[in-house]
Design a protein around this motif. Structure first.
Motif, PDB file in Angstrom:
ATOM      1  N   LYS A 170      42.173  41.168  41.412  1.00 44.62           N
ATOM      2  CA  LYS A 170      43.404  40.981  40.620  1.00 44.62           C
ATOM      3  C   LYS A 170      43.170  41.339  39.153  1.00 44.62           C
ATOM      4  N   TYR A 204      46.814  31.576  41.312  1.00 46.66           N
ATOM      5  CA  TYR A 204      48.102  31.480  40.613  1.00 46.66           C
ATOM      6  C   TYR A 204      48.126  32.209  39.269  1.00 46.66           C
ATOM      7  N   THR A 205      46.977  32.728  38.814  1.00 45.44           N
ATOM      8  CA  THR A 205      46.968  33.505  37.570  1.00 45.44           C
ATOM      9  C   THR A 205      47.407  34.938  37.867  1.00 45.44           C
ATOM     10  N   PRO A 206      48.353  35.451  37.126  1.00 47.38           N
ATOM     11  CA  PRO A 206      48.819  36.834  37.392  1.00 47.38           C
ATOM     12  C   PRO A 206      47.715  37.858  37.117  1.00 47.38           C
ATOM     13  N   GLY A 223      47.777  31.193  33.471  1.00 44.40           N
ATOM     14  CA  GLY A 223      48.852  31.432  34.420  1.00 44.40           C
ATOM     15  C   GLY A 223      50.130  30.725  34.017  1.00 44.40           C
TER      16      GLY A 223
END
Length: 467
Positions: free
Chosen positions: A334, A368-370, A400
């Protein structure tokens, strides 16, 4: 239980009584010995007076002429039936006195003492060879009131029998008293035995004696612990069944649909799946596997027996480094900057549980962190706000979406997820971390991220420092 306590109480009470009886016998014998010694000394003093009672030789074939000295006469009258004297010639032949006194021929002129029994009476006899006006005679003086010779009968009737009766009476009294005193304890035992295995309600300590109330309090604490553990197990089974039903049903439905499609005549026993379907199946399988692992971890943390296991010294710096390495691939996928800010810190705890806690926090942060965000692991030492013992902290911070302040308390509940949250979480990660924190006498704190420009979330745990 009753017989065991009765035996111990009887022994503890009857042994001292028996010891006192033996001590009484000993002192009685000592008193008898002292009295016998005084009587020996009295006989020693009276023998010369018996010699002075010989006034002249008698006729041939008869005894010497005698007139008893007043002290001798007083001694004979004072012990009537239990005293006497005998006068014999130098060879021990009887001349005058009591014939029942056995002849004793002393080998020297020193007084000698002997004992003899006559008609059930034990006599103490003093004998001495003395030169008198009638020539050399053997004089014997007998006393049947010798305390040492009579001490067995005296001890039997005056000491042993009364003490034995006292011990028996004490045994009966103690047995009765113990039976009455143990009745509340026996009632408590019967009440516990009659309980159903499902009845873990507390026992009213006011119905038990004060000495038993600490035991009742301990039983109530045990009942409470067992009840909490049983309730936790029931809740866990219910939650596990509820949470596993949906993904397993979805997997089963998908596989059944594919099996029917493959079994259709047009398919010829073969089925072609698109990459999208395989990816969805893999995602569902991974989610189910993760849920099963989290449920297993929650079950192990929920076990109350962990508190009885010995703790270890855990190096938080090494722990952070090892957990970071496990999540590097997921963060790289990610493009998340997974960083580390650690200093040396140690705590007393369970390493595998702290690893589970930190792993859940990092997994949540990465999930949950973009994309392109930042996740940071920290640990180190700090001073207590109250100025007491030094503390160590362990935290995970991300940039996030964060958690609204109103939701932060609820997200620690099992299977609770914030409405509208992205990702496919199960609502167990923070619940497991909170259980582990409480097991280490710490609290899991959910706070905004340190950087003002980020929404983010900082999950922090503070513990006492290991010396």
């Amino acid at each position: 239980m009753r017989s065991g306590l009765q035996r111990r109480l009887l022994l503890l009470l009857l042994l001292p009584l028996s010891l006192f009886a033996l001590i009484s016998v000993y002192f009685d014998y000592q008193a008898a010995g002292n009295a016998a010694l005084q009587q020996d000394q009295q006989l020693r003093r009276l023998i010369p007076l018996l010699a002075d009672s010989v006034l002249a030789p008698g006729e041939p074939g008869a005894g010497p002429v005698m007139m008893l000295a007043p002290q001798i006469e007083e001694f004979i009258k004072g012990n009537a039936g239990f005293s006497g004297f005998r006068v014999s010639d130098s060879d021990g032949n009887f001349l005058v006195g009591e014939t029942w006194i056995s002849a004793v021929v002393p080998t020297s002129r020193e007084p000698e003492f002997h004992s003899m029994e006559e008609n059930g009476v034990t006599y103490r006899i003093a004998v001495q060879r003395i030169r008198t006006v009638a020539g050399e005679l053997i004089l014997q003086l007998a006393d049947g009131s010798d305390a040492r010779q009579q001490w067995v009968r005296s001890v039997l009737f005056k000491v042993l029998l009364p003490n034995l009766m006292l011990v028996l009476a004490a045994g009966l009294a103690v047995n009765w008293a113990v039976t009455r005193a143990l009745r509340p304890l026996l009632d408590l035992k019967d009440a516990v035995e009659r309980r159903s295995p499902r009845d873990l309600s507390a026992i009213d300590p006011r119905t038990t004696p004060a000495e038993v109330q600490p035991l009742v309090d301990s039983l109530n604490r045990l009942f409470a612990l067992v009840n909490d553990q049983a309730e936790g197990q029931r809740r866990f089974v219910a939650d596990a069944a509820h949470q596993l039903r949906t993904p397993l049903a979805g997997l089963q439905a998908q596989v059944e649909a594919w099996a029917q499609a493959a079994g259709a005549p047009a398919a010829g026993g073969q089925l072609t799946l698109s990459a999208e379907k395989i990816t969805a199946l893999r995602s569902a399988t991974r989610r189910t596997s993760q849920l099963a692992n989290q449920l297993l971890a929650l079950s192990r943390v929920d076990a109350s027996g962990m508190a009885s296991q010995p703790r270890q010294r855990v190096d938080l710096k090494d722990l952070c480094e090892s957990v970071l390495a496990l999540h590097l691939d997921a963060a790289a996928a990610k493009r998340i900057d997974l960083g580390l800010e650690v200093t040396f810190a140690q705590v007393s705890g369970y390493e595998w549980l702290l690893r589970e806690l930190l792993g859940n926090l990092v997994d949540n942060a990465v999930k949950y962190t973009p994309a392109g965000g930042t996740v940071t692991l920290r640990c180190g030492q700090q001073h207590s706000p109250a100025g007491g013992q030094a503390q160590v902290f362990l935290e995970v911070e991300d940039d996030g979406p964060g958690i609204p302040a109103a939701e932060r308390a609820r997200v620690l509940e099992r299977f609770y997820r914030v409405q509208g949250a992205a990702g496919e979480g199960n609502g167990l990660g923070l619940a497991i971390a909170d259980e582990i924190a409480r097991l280490h006498e710490a609290q899991l704190l959910l706070e905004p991220a340190l950087a003002a420009q980020h929404n983010g979330l900082r999950v922090r745990m503070v513990m006492n420092l290991t010396v």
